[in-house]
Design an enzyme around this catalytic site. Sequence first.
Site, PDB file in Angstrom:
ATOM      1  N   GLY A  80      38.952  87.559  37.298  1.00 26.20           N
ATOM      2  CA  GLY A  80      39.409  88.720  38.053  1.00 26.20           C
ATOM      3  C   GLY A  80      39.112  88.565  39.529  1.00 26.20           C
ATOM      4  O   GLY A  80      38.847  87.467  40.016  1.00 26.20           O
ATOM      5  N   ASN A  81      39.169  89.663  40.266  1.00 28.00           N
ATOM      6  CA  ASN A  81      38.835  89.639  41.686  1.00 28.00           C
ATOM      7  C   ASN A  81      38.221  90.973  42.089  1.00 28.00           C
ATOM      8  O   ASN A  81      38.031  91.859  41.254  1.00 28.00           O
ATOM      9  CB  ASN A  81      40.069  89.302  42.539  1.00 28.00           C
ATOM     10  CG  ASN A  81      41.203  90.273  42.326  1.00 28.00           C
ATOM     11  OD1 ASN A  81      41.088  91.465  42.591  1.00 28.00           O
ATOM     12  ND2 ASN A  81      42.327  89.767  41.813  1.00 28.00           N
TER      13      ASN A  81
END
Length: 426
Positions: free
Chosen positions: A212-213
């Site tokens: 993810g981020n």
Amino acid sequence: MLKGKKIVLGITGSIAAYKSCLIIRELVKRGAEVQVVITPAGKEFITPITLSALTQKPVISEFFAQRDGTWHSHVKLGLWADAMLIAPCTASTLGKMANGIADNMLVTTYLSMKAPVFIAPAMDLDMYQHPTTQQNMERLRSFGNHIIEPQSGFLASGLEGKGRMEEPDRIVEYLENALCKKEDGRCNLAGKKIMITAGPTYEKIDPVRFIGNYSSGKMGFALAEECARRGAEVTLIAGPVNVQCTMNNVQRVDVESCEEMYQAAKEAFADSDAAILCAAVADFRPAEVAQQKIKREKSTPDPSQKGGEKPTPNPSQKGGEDVMTLSLVPNPDIAASLGQMKKEEQLLVGFALETNDEEQNAQHKLEKKNLDFIVLNSLRNEGTCFQSDENQISIISHEGRKDFPKKPKTEVARDIIDEVVAKLKG
């Protein structure tokens, strides 16, 4: 936008009736003329003299106010009004409206109303969640009424949950947005359908881990609310975020992975006037997802985890240490796909978050993905981008570049939507 508008405000027997005073103040401040119609139970919570002082009009409650043959005409009220707002609206009144039980002045006025009707429910969480209440609200929606959803919070019962009437300023804002006309400059997106993507995507490695981020979704949600304030019908496709949208005319679609966002975006874009791709989408995903949690101490995962196939990622021994190797494959390119789908009359806006060669990379993306303009962010601008409440952008289009100073994301959203409006008009 409400200047000169005639509003019938219905008040029912709820503890939230005191908030109707704040609603009246907001309506009057914005130039509206307000006529209160209150149920007998409503007068137990707030007095007509208070309401009359705020509206400068006698409060209507009974059919027959005098014994001289005069009476209040619900038919005339239905013809007089530009809108009817019932706030607060109890479960009892919801049920009567949904089933045409005209046993008080408020419900008969509703049944005679020629103008749009807006309903702000207020009740305890168990009453709100009851299937009967939900069915009544759906029935009222099917009749064309606007339901202003209640919020979650502390309730008069001492419990906490959904059922708390929306705040007065939000109710008036919703009413104002719904009544605005296309010719009004502040409602310059009235009648337009806008799709917005926001937040990160999560790509599963196993049942407990993902790629993810750091995207919070704040910029995308600010854009959605700005479009809604200007009268647009907004579809907000949101990745996993903790942000809440406060505007009722935003349809939120929650997704997790890039593939889910891609499918939702393709469906929504087909019927949209414009799309703003603000989400921070993962470019790659694991080639395979382990069906069980991958253990650190296992150098060779059990192939039986996934139908006899050897799962990936596959830890291997390297220099006496366990090394996790992930095999990644590309995700769908949402911007490029929509760029290929885009019709001549549609507008497509992209975002570029860069760490180097910012303008060159953004310009390349603009051309390659058939965007109308691109919003450039740089991680070199401290205190902007991920998790921040502020942003600093440049808008790059085929006509050139516009730079903006660092601002709160709510104000940045206005700058971006001003550009959207200009492009749609052009």
